[in-house]
Design an enzyme around this catalytic site. Structure first.
Site, PDB file in Angstrom:
ATOM      1  CB  SER A  34      37.146  28.902  70.850  1.00 20.23           C
ATOM      2  OG  SER A  34      37.674  27.924  71.726  1.00 20.23           O
ATOM      3  CG  ASN A 121      47.936  28.773  78.526  1.00 25.74           C
ATOM      4  OD1 ASN A 121      46.752  28.746  78.169  1.00 25.74           O
ATOM      5  ND2 ASN A 121      48.340  29.432  79.600  1.00 25.74           N
ATOM      6  CB  THR A 166      54.690  50.833  31.193  1.00 28.50           C
ATOM      7  OG1 THR A 166      54.782  51.836  30.191  1.00 28.50           O
ATOM      8  CG2 THR A 166      55.686  49.722  30.875  1.00 28.50           C
ATOM      9  CG  HIS A 167      52.675  54.546  32.914  1.00 25.70           C
ATOM     10  ND1 HIS A 167      52.926  55.262  34.065  1.00 25.70           N
ATOM     11  CD2 HIS A 167      53.888  54.270  32.357  1.00 25.70           C
ATOM     12  CE1 HIS A 167      54.247  55.432  34.182  1.00 25.70           C
ATOM     13  NE2 HIS A 167      54.844  54.825  33.168  1.00 25.70           N
ATOM     14  CB  SER A 288      23.289  39.327  33.701  1.00 25.01           C
ATOM     15  OG  SER A 288      22.177  40.160  33.972  1.00 25.01           O
ATOM     16  CE  LYS A 294      26.974  42.047  32.292  1.00 24.21           C
ATOM     17  NZ  LYS A 294      28.113  42.949  32.217  1.00 24.21           N
ATOM     18  CG  ASN A 296      29.098  39.179  34.127  1.00 22.05           C
ATOM     19  OD1 ASN A 296      29.329  39.933  33.175  1.00 22.05           O
ATOM     20  ND2 ASN A 296      27.937  39.161  34.762  1.00 22.05           N
ATOM     21  CD  GLU A 301      33.627  40.103  37.961  1.00 21.57           C
ATOM     22  OE1 GLU A 301      32.813  40.757  38.627  1.00 21.57           O
ATOM     23  OE2 GLU A 301      33.341  39.503  36.915  1.00 21.57           O
ATOM     24  CE1 TYR A 328      46.000  31.318  75.070  1.00 20.72           C
ATOM     25  CE2 TYR A 328      44.817  32.037  77.023  1.00 20.72           C
ATOM     26  CZ  TYR A 328      44.812  31.554  75.729  1.00 20.72           C
ATOM     27  OH  TYR A 328      43.619  31.312  75.103  1.00 20.72           O
ATOM     28  CD  GLN A 333      38.806  31.056  72.768  1.00 20.34           C
ATOM     29  OE1 GLN A 333      39.173  30.179  73.539  1.00 20.34           O
ATOM     30  NE2 GLN A 333      37.639  31.659  72.885  1.00 20.34           N
ATOM     31  CE  LYS A 336      43.079  28.332  68.735  1.00 15.99           C
ATOM     32  NZ  LYS A 336      43.010  29.610  69.469  1.00 15.99           N
TER      33      LYS A 336
HETATM   34  N1  ARG Z   1      40.659  27.956  73.578  1.00 19.48           N
HETATM   35  C1  ARG Z   1      41.852  28.529  74.075  1.00 19.48           C
HETATM   36  C2  ARG Z   1      42.584  29.235  72.922  1.00 19.48           C
HETATM   37  O1  ARG Z   1      42.256  29.000  71.827  1.00 19.48           O
HETATM   38  C3  ARG Z   1      42.740  27.487  74.636  1.00 19.48           C
HETATM   39  C4  ARG Z   1      43.701  27.979  75.664  1.00 19.48           C
HETATM   40  C5  ARG Z   1      42.966  28.374  76.870  1.00 19.48           C
HETATM   41  N2  ARG Z   1      43.852  28.711  77.921  1.00 19.48           N
HETATM   42  C6  ARG Z   1      43.437  29.304  79.042  1.00 19.48           C
HETATM   43  N3  ARG Z   1      44.333  29.587  79.912  1.00 19.48           N
HETATM   44  N4  ARG Z   1      42.186  29.602  79.233  1.00 19.48           N
HETATM   45  O2  ARG Z   1      43.458  30.045  73.116  1.00 19.48           O
END
Ligand code: ARG
Length: 468
Positions: A34, A121, A166-167, A288, A294, A296, A301, A328, A333, A336
């Protein structure tokens, strides 16, 4: 049994590989890593480690020397990351393991003691809460700046009339300032929602360890305080698995993005030549590649479009969470990226909207001219019949309907009908009626609290400014 290790066998992970004969395969590494996105947590991770280390020292789990070595090492790592000298590698999975293994490399044994009474965790839950808290603290002043730009326009255009719809059909005249202030109110609630989210998320998971707490005599209140949390979380299993703070942040972001999208849609409409109500500044427009004429309103948008992604992020995270047992699971993971992406996109949208609102040209003449269509003061006529002739409103509505029909056949506005025309529909109508058929008179009369009258708008703008 002897282990046969060939050069093809991946080496075991230095931080958790003790019970393994081989490291993860290439595919597992790719799937599991990650670091590409959670490196964004490095500040929070180091901050969390500093707090944890200091607490371990204060309760006597770590010696002062160990503590000092760790804190020094963490400073070095922060500098390395910020100067671009830090080496990232997918084999080390995530930001937590990167920082910890570099710490061990830099300071040796003391570094290897940092993870006492801690798990990734509770560590990641802490980092992520801190990150979302920071994101809210960044977002709030941007939302306030957008409110301020809207209030500026509201003050400048407090008496500028345009057809209220309205509408999407002509309804009653309103003032442009009033329209701007409607969004100021939405943004006020958005900021309130983010503030509520911040209040609720501000509890420290540190000390929950893997899921069950720890047998070490830690002081979670101390780490909580050091990190600016209101206190430690009450339940270690909840602490490591709760992500409702992230969902709530995304829900608040999705609502705010929806408000921005509605405003963006109005800008797109108003900027179209059919309306011609506003000109979006060059700095937020594009041309454009084929059509030379144009112009825009792309930024508007894109704000409208990006709201879809932010809403999608909320949906995505809800779905990740909904089937997870305590505590957990690695699914977490996946929490994020949607949050990082949504926060980044929302930042961008708010900034772009602030620029567009501040820099747009309001074409007051086009707005005023549009008020000539659509019999916008029909309600004023009905109200006059009620007020002056004591007619029941339902009858006044019917009479006014006939007057509108007459104006339509004459091809003119209500105020352009002659008194004789009006009296042909309702004999009781007098010359007085023309006082309420004008656009400016109409908006000026809507002086009820929260109404569109220019004086109300000026007062509301001043009140909104004061609230900022
Ligand atoms: N990279 C993990 C996460 O974002 C960290 C926690 C990992 N924990 C584990 N027991 N493998 O959740």
């Amino acid at each position: 049994m002897t282990e046969k290790k060939t050069s093809n066998t991946p080496t075991t992970n230095p931080l958790w590989g003790g019970r393994f004969a081989s490291g993860p395969g290439a595919l597992m590494e790719q799937m599991n890593a990650s670091i590409e996105f959670d490196k964004a947590l490095y500040t929070q991770d180091i901050e969390g480690s500093r707090a944890h280390c200091t607490m371990l020292g204060s309760v006597g789990i770590l010696s002062d020397d160990d503590c000092n070595a760790i804190l020094k090492g963490l400073d070095t790592i922060q500098n390395e990351i910020e100067s671009g000298d830090f080496v990232f590698s997918p084999a080390l999975e995530d930001i937590h393991m990167h920082i910890e293994s570099r710490l061990i490399e830099l300071v040796g044994d003391p570094g290897a003691r940092l993870h006492t009474a801690r798990s990734r965790n509770d560590q990641v839950a802490t980092d992520f809460r801190l990150w979302v808290r920071d994101a809210i603290d960044r977002l709030d002043p941007s939302l306030r700046a957008l409110q301020s730009a809207l209030i500026d326009q509201a003050e400048a255009e407090a008496a500028t009339v345009l057809p209220g719809l309205t509408h999407l059909q002509p309804a009653q005249p309103v003032t442009f300032g009033h329209h701007m202030l409607a969004y100021v109110e939405m943004l006020r609630r958005d900021r309130g929602r983010f503030a509520d989210c911040r209040g609720r998320l501000n509890e420290s998971p540190l000390g929950a360890a893997a899921l069950a707490g720890t047998s070490f005599p830690i002081d979670p209140a101390m780490t909580a305080k050091a990190l600016g949390f209101d206190g430690p979380m009450n339940n270690s299993m909840d602490a490591v698995s709760a992500r409702d703070f992230a969902i709530e942040f995304l829900a608040d972001a999705a609502i705010a993005a929806t408000h921005l999208s509605r405003l963006a849609e109005e800008l797109v409409m108003w900027a179209s030549p059919r309306f011609g109500f506003v000109t979006v500044d060059d700095t937020f427009s594009t041309g454009s590649s084929i059509m030379p004429q144009k112009r825009n309103p792309d930024a508007a948008e894109l704000v409208r479009g990006k709201s879809g992604r932010i809403i999608g992020a909320l949906n995505g995270l809800l779905i990740v969470l909904k089937g997870l047992p305590l505590a957990y699971s690695k699914d977490l993971q996946e929490d994020k990226e949607p949050v990082f992406a949504a926060a980044g996109q929302l930042d961008l949208c708010v900034a772009a909207m602030t620029g567009m609102i501040g820099g747009m040209t309001v074409n007051t003449q086009a707005m005023r001219a549009a008020c000539e269509d659509g019999f916008l003061t029909a309600t004023d006529l009905a109200d006059w019949l009620v007020r002056t002739l004591n007619m029941p409103f339902r009858n006044a509505h019917a009479v006014t309907g006939q007057v509108v029909k007459l104006a339509e056949t004459r091809g003119c506005g209500l105020a352009d009908l002659s008194l004789a025309d009006l009296q042909s529909v309702e004999a009781g109508i007098t010359d007085d009626v023309f006082q309420v058929l004008g656009i400016e008179q109409s908006v000026a009369s809507r002086s009820s609290p929260g109404g569109t009258a220019p004086d109300q708008v000026r007062a509301a703008a001043a009140a909104a400014r004061k609230r900022l």
